[in-house]
Structures are given as structure tokens and as C-alpha cells.
Design an enzyme around this catalytic site. Structure first.
Site: not given
Ligand code: NAP
Ligand code: G4F
Length: 341
Positions: A130, A132, A153
Site C-alpha cells: 500500500s 500508506e 495498518y
Molecule cells: P476491503 O474491501 O476492505 O477487503 C478486504 C478483504 O479482506 C475482505 O474480503 C475481508 O473479508 C478480507 N479479510 C479481512 N480480514 C480477514 C481475515 N482475517 N482473513 C481473511 N480475509 C480477511 O479491501 P480492498 O480495498 O479490496 O483492498 C484489498 C487489499 O489491498 C487489502 O489488502 C488492502 O489493504 C490493500 N490495499 C487497498 C488499497 C485501496 O485503496 N483499496 C490500496 C492499497 C492496498 P470480509 O468481507 O469478511 O470483511
Molecule cells: O478513505 P480513507 O479511509 O483511506 P486511506 O486512509 O487513505 O486508506 C485507504 O487507502 C490506502 C492506500 O493508500 C489503503 F492501503 C487502505 O487499505 C485504504 O484502502 O481516508 C482517506 C483520507 C484520510 O486522510 C482521512 O483522514 O480521508 C480522510 N478523511 C477525512 N474525513 C476521512 C474522513 N476518512 C474516513 N475514512 N472517514 C472520514 O470521515
């Protein structure tokens, strides 16, 4: 028929990945956790009754916190490609449950890698790293940028990333890490900021909610479309040699800009509806993420197709359509509880 195993198949990326691989002719296996209610909404359209012939989509109970379940699934399924997308993926929540987050995100990756090593499967491995991990290191960020994680995280993701590199170097595993910047879609979890905003916009537009409470509006993110990003994950595993790649759009916007665009698309003025609630501030914030994805463009030939404005429109339109459908179907009003976190 190539066979893929996806952890996190019930999540946003897992569902797009499953669709993408199915369309490519893969047999797709996904690991899901036991839940007291159905949590397969995002992949239900791919499910074919196991009793009918020719099913190529399978779900198995397993958990990244349970090494034996992972080992058994690997041994049974014998996948050609493993995509480790499972995670407690909410940054704010990771401050509340740091131990669990570390267990699933960091040790979960080791459990999976170790199961692959010990079963001796010649499979290829993808780790969901990520942006992050870059935390407070200023943009633009690329593969050579130092990590400075700012949450439990992100710390766990750094460990998972490094251990994947270590297994590649130690055991010759074909293991690649995609360092993905934020990617969103109509399937995005409701507590991430983009979806929280677009869902609220739909409810406000329909007269069912008045106010949206947000935290830090100044944070900047490089937001892309999840459907584009799973193609990059797949492309990494098709390379002769494993490697790590940054994936993003090279454009960043503030949370304020996303909010303004989403409200404007629905004909609303965000200033009349948005209030700040400090409970959504984080103990440590990541201020500015913007990808330099030139390596992915050069080596993988990968480029994002969906831009910022199109992404905002797509998400607002999807939430409006879902809400209208719910009403037309005569169902109870959509849950109007403000999304937590
Ligand atoms: P997400 O929608 O939160 O999906 C997470 C998945 O992981 C869900 O299927 C969840 O199952 C499963 N999970 C949670 N805890 C688990 C456990 N203990 N054992 C097995 N499975 C588990 O996340 P996403 O946005 O699709 O992201 C996919 C991956 O990319 C994650 O690793 C995330 O950290 C990473 N990532 C995401 C972003 C982004 O912007 N979306 C960016 C960089 C990296 P449930 O449905 O049961 O909760
Ligand atoms: O949407 P967010 O919660 O995503 P964040 O923290 O960037 O993380 C996501 O992206 C990562 C990749 O860079 C992934 F690895 C991670 O698993 C996840 O998918 O927050 C985005 C921004 C933050 O700066 C947060 O402080 O939005 C700001 N924010 C402002 N108000 C808020 C809110 N975030 C959330 N969730 N809720 C609010 O009300």
C-alpha cells in the site's frame, strides 16, 4: 485452465479480481471468513451452484489468522497464482485494533508465504502492498521512495511487503508486491472517505439525510478506479521475473476537492451539508500521496483508464441508482446511519 486463489475475495478488489480472472478463463478460488450473515454480495453474481456442471468459481472457508486453514486450502486447490488481498484494511480502525490488524496483515502474509514454501507449490504470489507505507515521505512516491508508515495498518503492510521480498530473495519464490495508491469504485466499503461521501450525497439528494460529518479535508490522495488496478496486479504475475511496482494515476486531490465534486455532480453545494467532526481525525495523518507509476507503465504497459472526475461521477451515480432502486422495490429506506470511521 489456469487456477487462481484469492484471499479477500469478498472485498472490493477481490471481487474485481475474480471477475477479471474469470473473464480470462481462470478457475477462481476465493477464501472467505466465517460470518454470522452473508458477506458475499460483491461476488454473488459470479457464483454458480456447485451442483451444476462446469462451475469455475469456488469459495472456501479460511482465515489469514489461521495458518492451518491456509495450508489446507493451498494443498487442496494447488493454484498457479495466489493473490493476497485479504486485510483489516481500514487505517483509522487499525489504531483501535492494532494487534489484530498486525496479526492479519503482517503475520497473515507470512502464514501464506510459509504455506506456499512448505507445500513446495510452484505458484506465483501477489502481495497487496500500500501507498500508506510511504506515510509522511513527500510525493511523488515510487519504488525507491523510503517508507515512513504512520499507522498500525501501514506498519503491518511494511512488514508484509518486506517479508514478501525476503521470501523472493531467500527461496526464489515468484513473489511480487503491488504498491497500490488509493483505488475506489461503487463497491468501495462504506466507511472509506470516498464512498462515505458519495453515499451521503445520494441520501441528501433524496432528502433522507441533511448533514455529512467528515474529518481532515486537507489530506490529499491519488485516487484511481479499482477495476483498472486489478489488471496491474495480474500483469505483475505474468512477468518472467518477480518485482515490485507502484500503481497510481500520478494525480492527487484533497478530500475537500472530492467532496466538492461529488456534491456538485448531484446539483448540491457541499458547504451547506458538510460539518467537521474531530472524531474522524487520526492520531497521525498521511498528508499527501501521489504516485510515480512510470515503472509500471514502462514494464507492464499499464495505464489507468478512469480519471478523477469520471470516478466521482461513477460513484455518485451508482449510489443514487442503488437508492432509487431500493425505493422502487418497496424495501425499507436505506440505512441512514452515518458511516462510522
Ligand atoms: P476491503 O474491501 O476492505 O477487503 C478486504 C478483504 O479482506 C475482505 O474480503 C475481508 O473479508 C478480507 N479479510 C479481512 N480480514 C480477514 C481475515 N482475517 N482473513 C481473511 N480475509 C480477511 O479491501 P480492498 O480495498 O479490496 O483492498 C484489498 C487489499 O489491498 C487489502 O489488502 C488492502 O489493504 C490493500 N490495499 C487497498 C488499497 C485501496 O485503496 N483499496 C490500496 C492499497 C492496498 P470480509 O468481507 O469478511 O470483511
Ligand atoms: O478513505 P480513507 O479511509 O483511506 P486511506 O486512509 O487513505 O486508506 C485507504 O487507502 C490506502 C492506500 O493508500 C489503503 F492501503 C487502505 O487499505 C485504504 O484502502 O481516508 C482517506 C483520507 C484520510 O486522510 C482521512 O483522514 O480521508 C480522510 N478523511 C477525512 N474525513 C476521512 C474522513 N476518512 C474516513 N475514512 N472517514 C472520514 O470521515
Amino acid at each position: 485452465m489456469p487456477r487462481a486463489l484469492i484471499t479477500g475475495i469478498t472485498g472490493q478488489d477481490g471481487s474485481y479480481m475474480a471477475e477479471f480472472l474469470s473473464a480470462k478463463g481462470y478457475e477462481v478460488h476465493g477464501l472467505k471468513r466465517r460470518s454470522s450473515s452473508f458477506n458475499t454480495d460483491r461476488v454473488d453474481h459470479l457464483y454458480v451452484d456447485l451442483h451444476s456442471a462446469g462451475s469455475t468459481f469456488f469459495l472456501h472457508y479460511a482465515d489469514l489468522a489461521d495458518a492451518s486453514s491456509l495450508a489446507w486450502c493451498l494443498a487442496d486447490i494447488k493454484p498457479d497464482e495466489v493473490y493476497n488481498l485479504g486485510a483489516q484494511s481500514h487505517v483509522r480502525v487499525s489504531f483501535d485494533v492494532p494487534e489484530y490488524t498486525s496479526d492479519v496483515v503482517a503475520i497473515g502474509a507470512v502464514r501464506l508465504l510459509e504455506a506456499i514454501r512448505r507445500t513446495g507449490l510452484p505458484c506465483r504470489f501477489y502481495q497487496a502492498s500500500s501507498s500508506e507505507m510511504f506515510g509522511s515521505t513527500p510525493p511523488p512516491q515510487n519504488e525507491a521512495t523510503p517508507f515512513h508508515p504512520r499507522s498500525p495498518y501501514a506498519c503491518a503492510k511494511v512488514f508484509a511487503h518486506q517479508i514478501t521480498v525476503n521470501y523472493r530473495e531467500s527461496y526464489g519464490l515468484h513473489a511480487s508486491c503491488g504498491i497500490l495508491f488509493n483505488h475506489e469504485s461503487p463497491r468501495r466499503g462504506e466507511t472509506f472517505v470516498t464512498r462515505k461521501i458519495t453515499r451521503a450525497v445520494a441520501l441528501i439528494r433524496m432528502g433522507m439525510q441533511q448533514t455529512l460529518y467528515l474529518g481532515n479535508l486537507d489530506a490529499r490522495r491519488d485516487w484511481g478506479f479499482a477495476g483498472d488496478y486489478v489488471e496491474a496486479m495480474w500483469a505483475m504475475l505474468q512477468q518472467d521475473s518477480p518485482d515490485d511496482y507502484v500503481i497510481g494515476t500520478a494525480e492527487s486531490h484533497s478530500v475537500r476537492e472530492f467532496t466538492e465534486a461529488a456534491f456538485a455532480h448531484a446539483g448540491l453545494d457541499w458547504r451547506e451539508h458538510v460539518r467537521i467532526d474531530p472524531r474522524y481525525f487520526r492520531p497521525a495523518e498521511v498528508d499527501d500521496l501521489r504516485a510515480d507509476a512510470s515503472k509500471a507503465r514502462r514494464v507492464l504497459g499499464w495505464e489507468p483508464r478512469v480519471g478523477f472526475q469520471e470516478l466521482v461521477r461513477m460513484m455518485v451515480d451508482a449510489d443514487l441508482t442503488a437508492l432509487r432502486r431500493k425505493f422502487q422495490g418497496g424495501a425499507d429506506a436505506m440505512d441512514t446511519h452515518a458511516a462510522e470511521s
